[in-house]
Design an enzyme around this catalytic site. Structure first.
Site, PDB file in Angstrom:
ATOM      1  N   TRP A   1       0.863  -1.192   0.000  1.00  0.00           N
ATOM      2  CA  TRP A   1       0.000   0.000   0.000  1.00  0.00           C
ATOM      3  C   TRP A   1       0.900   1.243   0.000  1.00  0.00           C
ATOM      4  O   TRP A   1       1.882   1.313   0.752  1.00  0.00           O
ATOM      5  CB  TRP A   1      -0.880  -0.028   1.252  1.00  0.00           C
ATOM      6  CG  TRP A   1      -1.796   1.149   1.421  1.00  0.00           C
ATOM      7  CD1 TRP A   1      -2.554   1.749   0.459  1.00  0.00           C
ATOM      8  CD2 TRP A   1      -2.059   1.861   2.642  1.00  0.00           C
ATOM      9  NE1 TRP A   1      -3.281   2.771   1.007  1.00  0.00           N
ATOM     10  CE2 TRP A   1      -2.995   2.870   2.344  1.00  0.00           C
ATOM     11  CE3 TRP A   1      -1.606   1.729   3.947  1.00  0.00           C
ATOM     12  CZ2 TRP A   1      -3.485   3.745   3.297  1.00  0.00           C
ATOM     13  CZ3 TRP A   1      -2.090   2.600   4.906  1.00  0.00           C
ATOM     14  CH2 TRP A   1      -3.018   3.594   4.585  1.00  0.00           C
TER      15      TRP A   1
ATOM     16  N   LYS B   1     -14.084  -0.630   5.156  1.00  0.00           N
ATOM     17  CA  LYS B   1     -14.597  -1.300   3.967  1.00  0.00           C
ATOM     18  C   LYS B   1     -15.765  -2.212   4.298  1.00  0.00           C
ATOM     19  O   LYS B   1     -16.825  -2.118   3.704  1.00  0.00           O
ATOM     20  CB  LYS B   1     -13.475  -2.108   3.299  1.00  0.00           C
ATOM     21  CG  LYS B   1     -12.584  -1.283   2.398  1.00  0.00           C
ATOM     22  CD  LYS B   1     -11.508  -0.567   3.155  1.00  0.00           C
ATOM     23  CE  LYS B   1     -10.595   0.224   2.225  1.00  0.00           C
ATOM     24  NZ  LYS B   1      -9.576   0.962   2.968  1.00  0.00           N
TER      25      LYS B   1
ATOM     26  N   ASP C   1      -1.836  -6.213   8.709  1.00  0.00           N
ATOM     27  CA  ASP C   1      -2.751  -5.141   8.335  1.00  0.00           C
ATOM     28  C   ASP C   1      -4.005  -5.806   7.750  1.00  0.00           C
ATOM     29  O   ASP C   1      -3.937  -6.447   6.700  1.00  0.00           O
ATOM     30  CB  ASP C   1      -2.078  -4.229   7.287  1.00  0.00           C
ATOM     31  CG  ASP C   1      -2.919  -3.000   6.979  1.00  0.00           C
ATOM     32  OD1 ASP C   1      -4.070  -2.927   7.457  1.00  0.00           O
ATOM     33  OD2 ASP C   1      -2.435  -2.110   6.248  1.00  0.00           O
TER      34      ASP C   1
HETATM   35  C1  LMR Z   1      -6.555   2.512  -0.772  1.00  0.00           C
HETATM   36  O1  LMR Z   1      -5.532   1.823  -0.770  1.00  0.00           O
HETATM   37  O2  LMR Z   1      -6.983   3.073  -1.793  1.00  0.00           O
HETATM   38  C2  LMR Z   1      -7.355   2.667   0.502  1.00  0.00           C
HETATM   39  O3  LMR Z   1      -6.755   1.960   1.530  1.00  0.00           O
HETATM   40  C3  LMR Z   1      -7.625   4.085   0.833  1.00  0.00           C
HETATM   41  C4  LMR Z   1      -6.405   4.848   1.267  1.00  0.00           C
HETATM   42  O4  LMR Z   1      -6.470   5.473   2.320  1.00  0.00           O
HETATM   43  O5  LMR Z   1      -5.396   4.856   0.562  1.00  0.00           O
END
Ligand code: LMR
Length: 392
Positions: free
Chosen positions: A125, A241, A206
């Protein structure tokens, strides 16, 4: 004073939403931010949550501060969903403002009490690295994704993580890996858990998409493999979510340790991390989640709603792959069917992603990640045709 201050770049994910809003083209499609949208392109308000809103409005007007670690009952329910009955008194939960708030509290705690390197999957992420570096920690990556097979390179991950020292922290995504949509199978999780036992690194899970992969229980089998072996861990979890409560910021940081005494010690230090960040957590979203999970009927309704969201994601993958074929895309996208959760790692390059946005108004993360749930029956063919043009 700040006239010469460097202009910060836009956030790689949330910045896309800003750019999307500014785009005047009516055909534009936002596949950037990871939020679940219905076929009307709206973030749904769950029936279970609306009912809980009514119950709270009628029965509850408490406006006092919550304890620093949040409402105890909320913590119990979080642990029950994540761990089943595997935790007992060895576990403690801090209610947190979203999964990100939980990660930041974990990062502050780690920086203070166990400042090793933080291992992140490659890719991960977009915000993970930034959160840990903001807390003063060093981040390194471990091999995770094989772009040729479009799957998890479990051998690569195991080899890389053999280099993790006992003082290091390794972050795993509980399920529906963000951005790839590819999770280890159970044998892979068992092998990773065995490696943790051998190397002694600290584990951070996570869990942002519980229920969006294979099911609410199925999606936590990976972390439970670690718990079964007695691995100490943090779990940062989020209800954004699966309760569709994005702007309520409902998350939690759970610690699972070796004994009740250890859990108490960690809890006492987590209180300091929370108090110096945001004092104590916001109440409303967590109260909604508690109300739903504590009521047998509302819980059944919620579980059915999660099942419905998961089914929509699966269906969209099928329709999208079929639409890409029908549009004559000169690349095989069949692998998208095997990915889980909200995201699809399309394999599109940054240049192709940019062309999709600039030429067709289709917004996606520059890594090639799309939010499958951003597709609707109206936009699906348009997006497939745009992708086909870009990859030809
Ligand atoms: C994403 O990866 O798009 C979501 O987890 C929202 C975010 O806060 O980035």
């Amino acid at each position: 004073m700040f006239e010469q201050l460097e202009l910060a770049p836009a956030d790689p994910i949330l910045g896309l939403t800003d750019a999307f809003r500014r785009d005047p083209r009516p055909e534009k499609v936002n596949l950037g931010v990871g939020a679940f949208f219905d076929d009307e392109g709206k973030v749904p308000s769950l029936q279970s949550v609306r009912r809980a809103e009514q119950i709270l409005a009628e029965n509850d007007s408490d406006r006092s501060y919550l304890p620093i670690l949040g409402a105890p009952r909320y913590g119990e329910l979080v642990r029950e969903l994540l761990l089943g009955d595997a935790s007992g008194a060895r576990a403690v939960t801090a209610q947190a403002p979203g999964g990100t708030g939980a990660l930041r509290v974990a990062a502050d705690f780690i920086a203070r009490h166990r400042p090793g390197r933080v291992w992140l999957s490659d890719p991960t992420w977009a915000n993970h690295g930034a959160i840990f570096r903001a807390a003063g920690l060093e981040t390194v990556s471990y091999r995770y994704y094989d772009a040729t097979s479009h799957g998890v390179d479990i051998e690569g991950a195991l080899t890389a993580l053999r280099g993790a020292a006992p003082g290091d922290v390794v972050l795993f995504h509980g399920s529906c890996h963000n951005p790839t949509g590819c999770d280890p199978d159970q044998a892979g999780w068992e092998a990773l858990a065995a490696l943790q036992a051998e190397r002694g690194f600290f584990t951070l899970f996570d869990v942002a998409y519980q229920g969006f992969g294979d099911g609410l229980t199925e999606d936590v089998q990976g972390l439970r493999a670690f718990v079964k072996r007695g691995a100490p861990m943090f779990i940062a979890s989020s209800f954004s979510k699966n309760f569709s409560l994005y702007n309520e910021r409902v998350g939690a940081l759970t610690f699972v340790g070796g004994s009740e005494d250890e859990a108490l010690r960690v809890a006492s230090q987590l209180k300091i991390a929370v108090r110096t960040n945001y004092s104590n957590p916001p109440r409303h979203g967590a109260a909604l989640v508690t109300c739903v999970l504590d009521d047998a009927e509302l819980r059944r309704t919620w579980e059915a709603e999660v099942t419905g969201m998961r089914a929509r994601l699966k269906e969209l993958r099928g329709s999208f792959v079929a639409a890409l074929k029908a549009a004559g895309a000169a690349r095989d996208f069949e692998f998208i069917l095997g990915q889980k959760g909200m995201f699809s790692y399309t394999g599109l390059s940054a240049a192709e992603a940019r062309r999709l946005t600039e030429d067709h108004g289709v917004y996606l993360v520059s890594s090639g990640r799309i939010n499958v749930a951003g597709l609707t029956s109206r936009s699906l063919e348009y997006v497939a045709r745009a992708v086909a043009r870009v990859v030809s």
